[in-house]
Design an enzyme around this catalytic site. Structure first.
Site, PDB file in Angstrom:
ATOM      1  N   TYR A  70      31.113  32.805  36.208  1.00 24.44           N
ATOM      2  CA  TYR A  70      30.969  33.854  37.232  1.00 24.44           C
ATOM      3  C   TYR A  70      30.372  33.265  38.517  1.00 24.44           C
ATOM      4  O   TYR A  70      30.876  33.504  39.623  1.00 24.44           O
ATOM      5  CB  TYR A  70      30.088  34.971  36.671  1.00 24.44           C
ATOM      6  CG  TYR A  70      29.953  36.169  37.576  1.00 24.44           C
ATOM      7  CD1 TYR A  70      30.983  37.105  37.683  1.00 24.44           C
ATOM      8  CD2 TYR A  70      28.797  36.377  38.327  1.00 24.44           C
ATOM      9  CE1 TYR A  70      30.860  38.207  38.520  1.00 24.44           C
ATOM     10  CE2 TYR A  70      28.666  37.473  39.158  1.00 24.44           C
ATOM     11  CZ  TYR A  70      29.694  38.388  39.245  1.00 24.44           C
ATOM     12  OH  TYR A  70      29.583  39.481  40.076  1.00 24.44           O
TER      13      TYR A  70
ATOM     14  N   LYS B 187      32.114  32.994  42.228  1.00 22.59           N
ATOM     15  CA  LYS B 187      31.570  33.684  43.403  1.00 22.59           C
ATOM     16  C   LYS B 187      31.143  32.695  44.485  1.00 22.59           C
ATOM     17  O   LYS B 187      31.217  33.007  45.680  1.00 22.59           O
ATOM     18  CB  LYS B 187      30.395  34.588  42.984  1.00 22.59           C
ATOM     19  CG  LYS B 187      30.812  35.763  42.097  1.00 22.59           C
ATOM     20  CD  LYS B 187      31.787  36.695  42.819  1.00 22.59           C
ATOM     21  CE  LYS B 187      32.128  37.933  42.015  1.00 22.59           C
ATOM     22  NZ  LYS B 187      33.051  38.835  42.723  1.00 22.59           N
TER      23      LYS B 187
HETATM   24  P1  NAP Z   1      33.512  47.365  37.701  1.00 22.28           P
HETATM   25  O1  NAP Z   1      32.836  48.680  37.748  1.00 22.28           O
HETATM   26  O2  NAP Z   1      33.623  46.646  36.401  1.00 22.28           O
HETATM   27  O3  NAP Z   1      34.980  47.530  38.347  1.00 22.28           O
HETATM   28  C1  NAP Z   1      35.878  46.452  38.383  1.00 22.28           C
HETATM   29  C2  NAP Z   1      37.109  46.868  39.127  1.00 22.28           C
HETATM   30  O4  NAP Z   1      38.010  45.750  39.161  1.00 22.28           O
HETATM   31  C3  NAP Z   1      37.853  48.013  38.454  1.00 22.28           C
HETATM   32  O5  NAP Z   1      38.373  48.865  39.449  1.00 22.28           O
HETATM   33  C4  NAP Z   1      38.981  47.310  37.729  1.00 22.28           C
HETATM   34  O6  NAP Z   1      40.156  48.106  37.552  1.00 22.28           O
HETATM   35  C5  NAP Z   1      39.287  46.194  38.720  1.00 22.28           C
HETATM   36  N1  NAP Z   1      40.036  45.118  38.093  1.00 22.28           N
HETATM   37  C6  NAP Z   1      39.680  44.323  37.056  1.00 22.28           C
HETATM   38  N2  NAP Z   1      40.666  43.457  36.756  1.00 22.28           N
HETATM   39  C7  NAP Z   1      41.678  43.721  37.617  1.00 22.28           C
HETATM   40  C8  NAP Z   1      42.978  43.176  37.811  1.00 22.28           C
HETATM   41  N3  NAP Z   1      43.439  42.173  37.039  1.00 22.28           N
HETATM   42  N4  NAP Z   1      43.753  43.698  38.799  1.00 22.28           N
HETATM   43  C9  NAP Z   1      43.323  44.723  39.569  1.00 22.28           C
HETATM   44  N5  NAP Z   1      42.094  45.269  39.434  1.00 22.28           N
HETATM   45  C10 NAP Z   1      41.282  44.781  38.473  1.00 22.28           C
HETATM   46  O7  NAP Z   1      32.827  46.314  38.714  1.00 22.28           O
HETATM   47  P2  NAP Z   1      31.595  46.484  39.729  1.00 22.28           P
HETATM   48  O8  NAP Z   1      30.336  46.315  38.954  1.00 22.28           O
HETATM   49  O9  NAP Z   1      31.790  47.659  40.611  1.00 22.28           O
HETATM   50  O10 NAP Z   1      31.816  45.133  40.598  1.00 22.28           O
HETATM   51  C11 NAP Z   1      32.792  45.085  41.622  1.00 22.28           C
HETATM   52  C12 NAP Z   1      32.726  43.743  42.353  1.00 22.28           C
HETATM   53  O11 NAP Z   1      31.403  43.507  42.830  1.00 22.28           O
HETATM   54  C13 NAP Z   1      33.060  42.548  41.449  1.00 22.28           C
HETATM   55  O12 NAP Z   1      33.775  41.583  42.180  1.00 22.28           O
HETATM   56  C14 NAP Z   1      31.695  42.014  41.069  1.00 22.28           C
HETATM   57  O13 NAP Z   1      31.732  40.650  40.743  1.00 22.28           O
HETATM   58  C15 NAP Z   1      30.928  42.273  42.341  1.00 22.28           C
HETATM   59  N6  NAP Z   1      29.481  42.388  42.126  1.00 22.28           N
HETATM   60  C16 NAP Z   1      28.992  43.336  41.271  1.00 22.28           C
HETATM   61  C17 NAP Z   1      27.619  43.419  41.075  1.00 22.28           C
HETATM   62  C18 NAP Z   1      27.028  44.458  40.163  1.00 22.28           C
HETATM   63  O14 NAP Z   1      25.822  44.359  39.882  1.00 22.28           O
HETATM   64  N7  NAP Z   1      27.759  45.450  39.719  1.00 22.28           N
HETATM   65  C19 NAP Z   1      26.758  42.532  41.739  1.00 22.28           C
HETATM   66  C20 NAP Z   1      27.312  41.572  42.598  1.00 22.28           C
HETATM   67  C21 NAP Z   1      28.683  41.513  42.794  1.00 22.28           C
HETATM   68  P3  NAP Z   1      40.365  48.997  36.204  1.00 22.28           P
HETATM   69  O15 NAP Z   1      39.371  50.124  36.326  1.00 22.28           O
HETATM   70  O16 NAP Z   1      41.760  49.448  36.263  1.00 22.28           O
HETATM   71  O17 NAP Z   1      40.043  48.086  35.057  1.00 22.28           O
END
Ligand code: NAP
Length: 216
Positions: A162, A166
Site C-alpha cells: 500500500y 501511494k
Molecule cells: P472504500 O470505502 O473501500 O472505497 C473504495 C472505492 O474504490 C469503492 O467505490 C470501490 O468500488 C472502488 N473500487 C475498488 N476497486 C475498483 C476497481 N477495480 N475499479 C473501480 N472502482 C474500484 O475506500 P476509502 O476508505 O473511501 O478510500 C478511498 C481512497 O482514499 C483510496 O484510494 C484509499 O487508498 C485512500 N485513502 C483512504 C484512507 C482512509 O483512511 N480511508 C486514508 C488515506 C487514503 P465498489 O464499491 O464498487 O467496490
C-alpha cells in the site's frame, strides 16, 4: 473556496470520480456536484451504493450518472472514458480515488496481494490520467487530483504494498504536474490520514490506538 472566501462554482464542468460509490470517493462526488459539476460516478461492484450516491447528489439538486468500469483494466478505462465523452462531451476534472489495501507483514505478503494493490492504486491512475489527459490537452484545460495517503509519505509496517503504491502515486503526480502544467492542466495529490470508511473498517481498537499515537 477561492482566496476571497467565495464558493467555487463548477457549473458547466464535467467530473469523473473513480471509486465514488462509497467512502471518500462518494464524499468527493457529492461535494463536486454541490458546487455545480456534473459528476460521473465510477465503481466496480457496489451498484446499490453507487445508485445511493447518485440519489444523494440528485436530492441535493446536483447532476450525475453511473459509469461502472474496472480501473485496473486499461481497456475498460479507455472505453469508460469514451463513454463519458460520448454522454457529456468532455471531462474537466478527474479524481483518482479508487483504491484497495491488502495488508500483511513482508514475509507473509503474497505476490497477488502486492500485484493487486499496485494495480488498483498506481497503474489504474496511470491508465485514467493517460486517457483523460488526451481530452484535457486538446482543450488546454483540466484538473486531476490523485488520492494518495500519508502511508505513501511515511511508510507503515504491514503495508509495504500500500505504501509503495501511494508513494508511487505521488511520483506519478509530480511528473504529470511538470509535464501537463504548460497545457494548463493542474495535477495534484492529496494524502489523507485515517478516515472512517470502507478501508478502515477492518482495523481493530489496538491498531487504531497505534495509529492515534502518531497524532501529536
Ligand atoms: P472504500 O470505502 O473501500 O472505497 C473504495 C472505492 O474504490 C469503492 O467505490 C470501490 O468500488 C472502488 N473500487 C475498488 N476497486 C475498483 C476497481 N477495480 N475499479 C473501480 N472502482 C474500484 O475506500 P476509502 O476508505 O473511501 O478510500 C478511498 C481512497 O482514499 C483510496 O484510494 C484509499 O487508498 C485512500 N485513502 C483512504 C484512507 C482512509 O483512511 N480511508 C486514508 C488515506 C487514503 P465498489 O464499491 O464498487 O467496490
Amino acid at each position: 473556496m477561492n482566496s476571497c472566501g467565495e464558493m467555487l462554482s463548477l457549473s458547466g464542468k464535467t467530473a469523473l470520480v473513480t471509486g465514488a460509490s462509497r467512502g471518500i470517493g462518494r464524499a468527493v462526488a457529492v461535494m463536486l456536484a454541490q458546487h455545480g459539476a456534473f459528476v460521473n460516478i465510477n465503481y466496480i461492484q457496489s451498484q446499490e451504493a453507487a445508485s445511493e450516491a447518485l440519489e444523494m447528489i440528485i436530492s441535493l439538486g446536483g447532476q450525475g450518472r453511473l459509469v461502472p468500469f474496472d480501473v485496473t483494466s486499461s481497456d475498460q478505462v479507455d472505453s469508460g472514458v469514451r463513454d463519458v465523452l460520448q454522454e457529456c462531451g468532455t471531462i474537466d476534472i478527474l479524481v483518482n480515488n479508487a483504491g484497495i489495501c491488502r495488508d500483511g507483514l513482508l514475509g507473509r505478503m503474497k505476490d497477488t496481494d502486492w500485484d493487486a494493490v499496485l494495480s488498483h492504486n498506481l497503474s489504474a491512475a496511470f491508465y485514467t490520467c493517460r486517457a483523460v489527459a488526451k481530452i484535457m490537452i486538446r482543450k488546454r484545460s483540466g484538473r486531476i487530483v490523485n488520492i494518495s495517503s500519508t502511508a505513501g509519505e511515511s511508510g507503515n509496517a504491514g503495508q509495504a504494498n500500500y505504501s509503495a503504491s501511494k508513494a508511487g502515486l505521488i511520483g506519478l503526480t509530480k511528473s504529470l504536474a511538470r509535464e501537463l502544467a504548460p497545457r494548463n492542466i493542474l495535477v495534484n495529490a492529496v494524502a489523507p490520514g485515517i478516515i472512517a470508511g470502507g478501508m478502515t473498517q477492518s482495523l481493530d481498537e489496538k491498531q487504531l490506538d497505534a495509529i492515534r499515537t502518531h497524532v501529536p
